[in-house]
Motif scaffolding. Sequence first.
Motif, PDB file in Angstrom:
ATOM      1  N   GLY A  19      43.080  26.776  35.090  1.00 51.78           N
ATOM      2  CA  GLY A  19      43.358  28.723  35.286  1.00 51.78           C
ATOM      3  C   GLY A  19      42.092  29.155  36.057  1.00 51.78           C
ATOM      4  N   ASP A  20      41.268  29.096  35.630  1.00 53.10           N
ATOM      5  CA  ASP A  20      39.836  29.178  36.149  1.00 53.10           C
ATOM      6  C   ASP A  20      39.331  28.889  37.495  1.00 53.10           C
ATOM      7  OD1 ASP A  20      39.670  30.474  33.428  1.00 53.10           O
ATOM      8  OD2 ASP A  20      38.489  29.582  32.857  1.00 53.10           O
ATOM      9  N   GLU A  21      38.275  29.908  38.224  1.00 49.67           N
ATOM     10  CA  GLU A  21      37.860  29.446  39.538  1.00 49.67           C
ATOM     11  C   GLU A  21      36.258  29.695  39.514  1.00 49.67           C
ATOM     12  OE1 GLU A  21      38.492  32.809  41.986  1.00 49.67           O
ATOM     13  OE2 GLU A  21      40.982  32.687  42.077  1.00 49.67           O
TER      14      GLU A  21
END
Length: 101
Positions: A19-21
């Motif tokens: 869900g993070d980049e």
Amino acid sequence: MSPALLPPGVPHTYRVVVGDELHFIAQHSPGLRLKTYMEKIWRMATDGGVTGPGSLGGMLRFATPVDSFPDVLVIACRGQRIAMKGSAFVGHALGYPSSYR
């Protein structure tokens, strides 16, 4: 989050949480065979259909090219080096290629 700057020769890793980049800029001088290694990994993910080392087969497939680039990917942790060597050995024994074209 602020950027992290690492001096040359400092062992490091990164991990992307689901869900993070992750955005990063890496400068390698001299680049030596880094470009070739990255191209092989990219081809593996696209042409070879390997989406990541999340499965045993994926891990064995990714270990085969990593084993061919000890000058590019230096694994600092002794346990991880042993695991990678063993995974590459098994991957090669199973016939997984070190390159996808």
